[in-house]
Design an enzyme around this catalytic site. Structure first.
Site, PDB file in Angstrom:
ATOM      1  N   TYR A   1      10.398  33.026  38.734  1.00 54.39           N
ATOM      2  CA  TYR A   1      10.077  34.394  39.155  1.00 54.39           C
ATOM      3  C   TYR A   1      11.285  35.324  39.230  1.00 54.39           C
ATOM      4  O   TYR A   1      11.195  36.492  38.809  1.00 54.39           O
ATOM      5  CB  TYR A   1       9.304  34.366  40.477  1.00 54.39           C
TER       6      TYR A   1
ATOM      7  N   GLU B   1       0.292  29.473  44.167  1.00 56.11           N
ATOM      8  CA  GLU B   1       0.532  28.375  43.234  1.00 56.11           C
ATOM      9  C   GLU B   1       1.041  27.129  43.961  1.00 56.11           C
ATOM     10  O   GLU B   1       0.707  25.999  43.577  1.00 56.11           O
ATOM     11  CB  GLU B   1       1.510  28.824  42.144  1.00 56.11           C
TER      12      GLU B   1
ATOM     13  N   TYR C   1      -9.869  23.364  32.502  1.00 57.17           N
ATOM     14  CA  TYR C   1      -9.163  23.143  31.239  1.00 57.17           C
ATOM     15  C   TYR C   1      -7.862  22.399  31.499  1.00 57.17           C
ATOM     16  O   TYR C   1      -7.431  22.227  32.641  1.00 57.17           O
ATOM     17  CB  TYR C   1      -8.872  24.476  30.546  1.00 57.17           C
TER      18      TYR C   1
ATOM     19  N   GLY D   1     -20.343  30.610  20.703  1.00 59.09           N
ATOM     20  CA  GLY D   1     -19.246  30.013  19.943  1.00 59.09           C
ATOM     21  C   GLY D   1     -18.598  28.857  20.674  1.00 59.09           C
ATOM     22  O   GLY D   1     -19.260  27.979  21.217  1.00 59.09           O
TER      23      GLY D   1
ATOM     24  N   GLY E   1     -17.325  28.891  23.435  1.00 59.29           N
ATOM     25  CA  GLY E   1     -17.588  28.972  24.870  1.00 59.29           C
ATOM     26  C   GLY E   1     -18.486  27.858  25.361  1.00 59.29           C
ATOM     27  O   GLY E   1     -18.641  27.665  26.572  1.00 59.29           O
TER      28      GLY E   1
END
Length: 403
Positions: free
Chosen positions: A95, A137, A189, A274, A276
């Site tokens: 950062y 995070e 994912y 598609g 998706g």
């Protein structure tokens, strides 16, 4: 906490950021990569070339300026970006690097208009924004560790490669060390990192987990990025054309906030277009495996039957409950081969014929134009915004359609 004066100064820069934001972010990335070329291992350099990433960052900076006095309004977007950062292994030490070069870019592009007062206000604002990202995070990394996920990128081996359609291929991958895989939330994912011969840096892309969880392997399903008139996607073409069984790649732990609500008992609608369909398959197969009794409506749009991945899998999983419904829509003319295959596109009239439960949960995923059309149609039918969950493979910052 930022002072009232600082917030007002930052908000006053919104008009010029709206006009010249992309110019600033292009300058920022150029300077940062010159000073820190190792960061090319993290960033998607293809999106740098197409301009997608600078535009996305410019939008983020503009949103921050406009909402600096109520950053809590940006938390959903911050969390979405935070998942991406976690997947890419962005850490707190990155950062300050970003802040330094972003402020330099603002000063260079705006010239005399970037007064010391403005630069100081933005330095303070960036520090506060970075603090929010770092804290969110940190919580994500800690939660993943408690759930048994690994840190960093872990070596995997391809144990099966299966063509699912004309453009989508699945890869079944196992940890190279033979360890068990931790559970993931259906819809998430992973980041796939590979070193392609001839490339100086690692290339990293995100791909949805497309199967129900088991401890032995993960399945990712990759669309070949090969739009007409455009060069093939470097990573997707390598995976499709050169990666074989026995090949190696690295994965980060599962991430993402497009997640199935597994404890709900509401009817569920999966509407995909598609590629998706990939996260949707994980969700639908998880529900079917649990035999939850929830009524499933599964709707998928594809160019044609040859472009349709997981057709047989979808038919099988929906057939277990007579209340479930299945509909495939092909935009390129084809003869209907069953009662659940039609020609056309998903439009408002079609949605009206499909949607039977105003209180159902709707999971939507696909190309950007598809997403906007479907979500707009659902809202016109009176579906509450909080009942619509979506994921686009475009930048999340392009997806400001739920407001």
């Amino acid at each position: 906490m930022l002072s009232e004066k600082t917030m007002q100064i930052v908000k006053s820069t919104a008009p010029v950021l709206k006009e010249r934001g992309t110019e600033i972010t292009v300058c920022f990335y150029e300077r940062m990569f010159n000073a820190h070329p190792e960061l090319k291992n993290i960033f998607n350099m293809s999106r740098q070339k197409t301009g997608g990433q600078p535009k996305a960052l410019a939008f983020t900076v503009l949103q921050a300026a406009e909402n600096i006095d109520r950053l809590e309004a940006l938390l959903p977007v911050v969390e979405q970006i935070g998942h991406k950062h976690k997947s890419l292994q962005v850490k707190p030490e990155h950062y300050p690097i970003v802040g330094k070069h972003l402020l330099e870019a603002i000063e260079i592009v705006l010239g005399e208009a970037a007064t010391p007062e403005i630069l100081q206000a933005w330095a303070e604002a960036y520090e506060e924004i970075a603090r929010v990202f770092i804290e969110i995070e940190k919580q994500m990394y800690e939660k993943a560790k408690r759930a048994g996920s690994w840190e960093g990128f872990k070596p995997f081996v391809v144990v099966e490669k299966r063509r699912e359609s004309e453009t989508i291929t699945s890869f079944y991958v196992k940890p190279a060390d033979g360890s068990d895989l931790p559970p993931f939330t259906p819809g998430q994912y992973v980041s796939v990192r590979i070193k392609i011969p001839g490339e100086q840096y690692f290339l990293t892309r995100q791909y949805s987990l497309s199967d129900v969880w088991n401890k032995d392997y993960y399945r990712i399903s990759v669309k070949l990025e090969a739009e007409e008139g455009q060069p093939k996607g470097r990573v997707s073409s390598y995976l499709h054309e050169e990666m074989e069984v026995g090949g190696s790649l690295e994965l980060s732990a599962p991430a993402g906030d497009f997640a199935l609500s597994e404890e709900s008992d509401k009817p569920v609608y999966f509407i995909s277009g598609g590629s998706g369909i990939t996260p949707v398959m994980s969700m639908a197969k998880t529900l079917a495996a649990k035999d939850s009794g929830r009524r499933i409506t599964f709707v998928h749009a594809a160019k044609s039957e040859t472009h349709h991945a997981f057709k047989e899998e979808a038919e099988k999983l929906v057939s277990g409950n007579q209340d479930n419904r299945l509909l495939f829509i092909y935009s390129r003319g084809t003869e209907a081969v069953s009662e659940h295959v039609i020609n056309g596109r998903i439009d408002e009239d079609l949605l009206k014929s499909i949607v039977k439960d105003q209180d159902g949960e709707f999971y939507v995923c696909g190309p950007l134009s598809f997403m906007k059309s479907v979500i707009s149609g659902l809202k016109k039918l009176g579906i509450p915004t909080e009942n619509i969950r979506y994921e686009s493979f475009a930048s999340s910052l392009d997806m400001q359609i739920a407001n």
